[in-house]
Design a protein around this motif. Sequence first.
Motif, PDB file in Angstrom:
ATOM      1  N   PRO A  97      44.547 -25.173  42.947  1.00  0.00           N
ATOM      2  CA  PRO A  97      43.691 -24.091  43.455  1.00  0.00           C
ATOM      3  C   PRO A  97      44.424 -22.825  43.898  1.00  0.00           C
ATOM      4  O   PRO A  97      44.227 -22.309  44.984  1.00  0.00           O
ATOM      5  CB  PRO A  97      42.955 -24.764  44.627  1.00  0.00           C
ATOM      6  CG  PRO A  97      43.881 -25.838  45.082  1.00  0.00           C
ATOM      7  CD  PRO A  97      44.651 -26.305  43.887  1.00  0.00           C
ATOM      8  N   ARG A  98      45.275 -22.301  43.052  1.00  0.00           N
ATOM      9  CA  ARG A  98      46.023 -21.069  43.329  1.00  0.00           C
ATOM     10  C   ARG A  98      45.959 -20.191  42.080  1.00  0.00           C
ATOM     11  O   ARG A  98      46.921 -20.082  41.326  1.00  0.00           O
ATOM     12  CB  ARG A  98      47.492 -21.377  43.685  1.00  0.00           C
ATOM     13  CG  ARG A  98      47.695 -22.309  44.846  1.00  0.00           C
ATOM     14  CD  ARG A  98      47.263 -21.732  46.171  1.00  0.00           C
ATOM     15  NE  ARG A  98      48.063 -20.600  46.581  1.00  0.00           N
ATOM     16  CZ  ARG A  98      47.742 -19.777  47.568  1.00  0.00           C
ATOM     17  NH1 ARG A  98      46.608 -19.930  48.223  1.00  0.00           N
ATOM     18  NH2 ARG A  98      48.519 -18.787  47.891  1.00  0.00           N
ATOM     19  N   TYR A  99      44.821 -19.627  41.821  1.00  0.00           N
ATOM     20  CA  TYR A  99      44.673 -18.672  40.724  1.00  0.00           C
ATOM     21  C   TYR A  99      43.662 -17.621  41.168  1.00  0.00           C
ATOM     22  O   TYR A  99      42.766 -17.902  41.964  1.00  0.00           O
ATOM     23  CB  TYR A  99      44.279 -19.361  39.410  1.00  0.00           C
ATOM     24  CG  TYR A  99      43.116 -20.321  39.493  1.00  0.00           C
ATOM     25  CD1 TYR A  99      41.813 -19.893  39.284  1.00  0.00           C
ATOM     26  CD2 TYR A  99      43.315 -21.662  39.795  1.00  0.00           C
ATOM     27  CE1 TYR A  99      40.750 -20.779  39.363  1.00  0.00           C
ATOM     28  CE2 TYR A  99      42.260 -22.548  39.878  1.00  0.00           C
ATOM     29  CZ  TYR A  99      40.979 -22.107  39.661  1.00  0.00           C
ATOM     30  OH  TYR A  99      39.925 -22.970  39.754  1.00  0.00           O
ATOM     31  N   ALA A 100      43.868 -16.386  40.676  1.00  0.00           N
ATOM     32  CA  ALA A 100      43.148 -15.268  41.282  1.00  0.00           C
ATOM     33  C   ALA A 100      42.737 -14.223  40.258  1.00  0.00           C
ATOM     34  O   ALA A 100      43.399 -14.053  39.233  1.00  0.00           O
ATOM     35  CB  ALA A 100      44.051 -14.602  42.320  1.00  0.00           C
ATOM     36  N   VAL A 101      41.675 -13.509  40.598  1.00  0.00           N
ATOM     37  CA  VAL A 101      41.359 -12.292  39.853  1.00  0.00           C
ATOM     38  C   VAL A 101      42.055 -11.141  40.597  1.00  0.00           C
ATOM     39  O   VAL A 101      42.044 -11.097  41.828  1.00  0.00           O
ATOM     40  CB  VAL A 101      39.831 -12.077  39.718  1.00  0.00           C
ATOM     41  CG1 VAL A 101      39.118 -12.071  41.049  1.00  0.00           C
ATOM     42  CG2 VAL A 101      39.534 -10.777  38.979  1.00  0.00           C
ATOM     43  N   SER A 102      42.669 -10.263  39.827  1.00  0.00           N
ATOM     44  CA  SER A 102      43.440  -9.170  40.421  1.00  0.00           C
ATOM     45  C   SER A 102      43.002  -7.852  39.790  1.00  0.00           C
ATOM     46  O   SER A 102      43.100  -7.688  38.572  1.00  0.00           O
ATOM     47  CB  SER A 102      44.929  -9.433  40.160  1.00  0.00           C
ATOM     48  OG  SER A 102      45.690  -8.308  40.504  1.00  0.00           O
ATOM     49  N   ILE A 103      42.500  -6.935  40.615  1.00  0.00           N
ATOM     50  CA  ILE A 103      41.986  -5.659  40.093  1.00  0.00           C
ATOM     51  C   ILE A 103      42.592  -4.520  40.910  1.00  0.00           C
ATOM     52  O   ILE A 103      42.462  -4.484  42.140  1.00  0.00           O
ATOM     53  CB  ILE A 103      40.441  -5.596  40.199  1.00  0.00           C
ATOM     54  CG1 ILE A 103      39.801  -6.761  39.434  1.00  0.00           C
ATOM     55  CG2 ILE A 103      39.915  -4.249  39.704  1.00  0.00           C
ATOM     56  CD1 ILE A 103      38.270  -6.792  39.490  1.00  0.00           C
ATOM     57  N   ALA A 104      43.270  -3.604  40.208  1.00  0.00           N
ATOM     58  CA  ALA A 104      43.846  -2.431  40.881  1.00  0.00           C
ATOM     59  C   ALA A 104      43.365  -1.178  40.171  1.00  0.00           C
ATOM     60  O   ALA A 104      43.047  -1.222  38.978  1.00  0.00           O
ATOM     61  CB  ALA A 104      45.369  -2.494  40.834  1.00  0.00           C
ATOM     62  N   ALA A 105      43.324  -0.076  40.888  1.00  0.00           N
ATOM     63  CA  ALA A 105      43.049   1.220  40.240  1.00  0.00           C
ATOM     64  C   ALA A 105      44.050   2.244  40.743  1.00  0.00           C
ATOM     65  O   ALA A 105      44.376   2.286  41.940  1.00  0.00           O
ATOM     66  CB  ALA A 105      41.623   1.673  40.520  1.00  0.00           C
TER      67      ALA A 105
END
Length: 262
Positions: A97-105
């Motif tokens: 359980p160590r996975y992520a969505v990553s969003i940068a602008a």
Amino acid sequence: MSELLDLARSVAADAVEHVRALRPRGRVGVAGTKSSPTDLVTAIDRSCEELIRARILAARPDDAFVGEEGQDVAGTSGVEWIVDPIDGTVNFVYGIPRYAVSIAARRDGVDEIGVVVNIATGEAYEATAGGGAWRVDGNERTRLTGPPAAPVDQMLVATGFNYVPSVREHQAAAVGRMLPHVRDIRRIGAAALDLTDLAEGRLDAYVEQGLKPWDHAAGALIAREAGLVVTGPGGVPDERLVVAAPAASVEEFLALVERCRF
Ligand code: IPD
């Protein structure tokens, strides 16, 4: 800026729901490999990126978009989105359980907002340039201030490994040289979460080579806004090196990184 953050939050929430709805129990099937046979991609990584891309470009059609799994889209607005639909794909495949969505602008090349959400646990982190870094639990927001500075021999250091065997060999040797000089090493498997863990004070420092912009863009802004120094060759993190540590100990940590020949 808040328009970008609102959009990133809402798209990240949709992405989390999408991945949770599609993830089967047990292991996830692998759709293909990328830079090496160990560099996995699943159909869910791809569909999640498609969803994120469609939602962002529907709201802001003139923006540029760079994602881990698809074609880059050029833009004209000066805003560029940098997205990893599932950072920590190997953890995702195995059900760790160590996975992520990553969003940068970024606007005109300057990081403006970052959102990282651990898809498995719902732990959510965000930052805006100059606005601090936050952990968000429903309506509760906790400001992140990083770990206290520690001498290097008491640092818990996170790192990661590239998928290309020859690069890994070099990385493993450098980590081997570092291990006797620090408290311990963690290889958690998702760079975005390494950086948010650091922002939250769960780690003392971070070093990794071979990262792509989507692995670190959002997490680096969150770590920086939590007061950490995130740096690399010539002061800018890039594919050659990303280092993050509290301001008071970064010089000592960088000296160790250099001695270990990362
Ligand atoms: C990977 C993770 C891992 C890091 C690798 C990345 P992915 O991203 O962030 O922690 O060590 O270098 O490629 O492939 O799971 O999106």
